[in-house]
Scaffold this active site. Structure first.
Site, PDB file in Angstrom:
ATOM      1  N   HIS A 178      -6.345  -7.277  -0.340  1.00 54.18           N
ATOM      2  CA  HIS A 178      -6.469  -5.839  -0.601  1.00 54.18           C
ATOM      3  C   HIS A 178      -5.704  -5.484  -1.868  1.00 54.18           C
ATOM      4  CE1 HIS A 178      -6.945  -6.266   3.812  1.00 54.18           C
ATOM      5  NE2 HIS A 178      -7.844  -5.298   3.662  1.00 54.18           N
ATOM      6  N   HIS A 211       0.814  -1.220   0.000  1.00 59.06           N
ATOM      7  CA  HIS A 211       0.000   0.000   0.000  1.00 59.06           C
ATOM      8  C   HIS A 211       0.850   1.274   0.000  1.00 59.06           C
ATOM      9  CE1 HIS A 211      -3.540  -2.387   0.437  1.00 59.06           C
ATOM     10  NE2 HIS A 211      -3.286  -2.759   1.678  1.00 59.06           N
TER      11      HIS A 211
END
Length: 343
Positions: free
Chosen positions: A199, A161
């Site tokens: 994710h 991320h």
């Protein structure tokens, strides 16, 4: 297969994160690494300590200002009156601010808002050293892949991320991107990153968005209902030289082994078509049906089958650990994945 782990990961021990207006104990805790190490032991693998990560390898992916912030800001924060034990932003610069010439200045509160994306990446006094250790593991695994072999990097904190100049979602340095760039600089003409964390790998996508020499593919839960919310949809395919080199394969909530493995197969077919010389695998176990924040429904057998399918691509691979937060099960899932890999 060699594996790499760095004891500095113990130094990062975040306390909480904010979800739906409530404080929750942070799931990205040192016990994750202990569980993963137990999984390596079950697979008969003793991890090695990597060489330190050179600054140049980090600057090949991340901005110097961002790296300096991660290194220096905790001491500046601790000197503030009434500062908490961890750095968590109370403001992020809005697009309107930036459009009107806004900038962060030198105060650690302003810097924190600029260099973090959310409240799920608290920075403590040990975060920088832990992130350096994780990056070192990724580089060591990339070194093995550059030599034509495959290796596993026990990276904690995870990285996918993190953007070039922004932390987020438990991630500080983008270990997968650092590994991919190291492979390019070691001579791989084309590198593929396959992200199977539940994710979307938004930071990795962002870093290589305009690059044609690194293909990024992410198999993840529907971002209309799941972090990172704003990106991860099928229409995001890259830009400029990277046009057509990004593929997102979002899945409906509750997708189990069959749908997840089918999407991985689609990703592997794209990688073959792309002609990658080497692979970086962002390996997350949060697709497990037993995750505390489960969105997908993948079983232990599903992870073993994924290991076999990806190994069958016969590409030198740097396996980079990403998410997975059920500390009671992580070691088992890693051992099953490595059993499926077969070496």
């Amino acid at each position: 297969m060699k594996a790499f782990s760095d004891p500095a990961q113990e130094l990062h021990s975040p306390r909480f994160f904010l979800m739906r207006g409530r404080l929750h104990p942070n799931y990205e805790v040192p016990a994750r690494a202990a569980s993963l190490a137990a999984g390596l032991a079950r697979a008969g693998i003793a991890p090695q300590r990597p060489a330190p990560a050179p600054r140049a390898a980090l600057e090949a992916v991340h901005s110097a200002a961002f790296l300096d912030f991660l290194r220096d800001a905790p001491a500046q924060w601790a000197a503030l009156p009434d500062a908490g034990a961890e750095m968590v932003a109370n403001i992020h610069p809005a697009p309107e601010m930036l459009a009107q010439g806004g900038f962060a200045g030198s105060h650690p509160v302003a810097q924190l808002g600029q260099f973090t994306a959310d409240t799920a990446c608290p920075i403590g006094p040990g975060t920088w050293q832990a992130a350096l250790g994780a990056a070192a593991c990724a580089l060591a695994a990339a070194g093995e892949a550059a030599a034509g072999r495959s290796a596993y990097a026990l990276c904690r904190p995870p990285g996918h991320h993190a953007y070039a100049a922004r932390a987020g979602g438990h991630c500080y340095l983008n270990n997968a991107a650092i590994a991919a760039e190291a492979l390019r600089r070691a001579g791989a003409a084309r590198v593929a990153v396959l992200d199977i964390d539940s994710h979307h790998g938004n930071g990795t996508q962002g870093i290589f968005w305009e690059r044609g020499d690194v293909m990024t593919i992410s198999v993840h839960a529907d971002p209309d209902r799941y972090y990172p919310w704003y990106v991860g949809r099928g229409g995001e395919t890259g830009a400029g030289a990277g046009g057509g080199c990004n593929l997102n394969l979002p899945l409906p909530f509750g997708t189990g082994d069959a749908g997840w493995l089918d999407s991985i197969a689609i990703g592997l077919a794209e990688i073959r078509e792309y002609g990658a010389d080497a692979l970086v695998l962002s390996l997350g176990f949060d697709a497990s049906k037993d995750e505390p924040l489960a969105a997908l429904n993948v079983t232990e057998d599903g992870f073993a089958r994924a290991g076999a399918a990806i190994a069958a691509a016969k590409l030198p691979t740097a396996i980079i650990q990403e998410g997975g937060y059920n500390v009671d099960l992580l070691g088992t899932l890693l051992a099953r994945f490595l059993d499926g890999w077969g070496d």
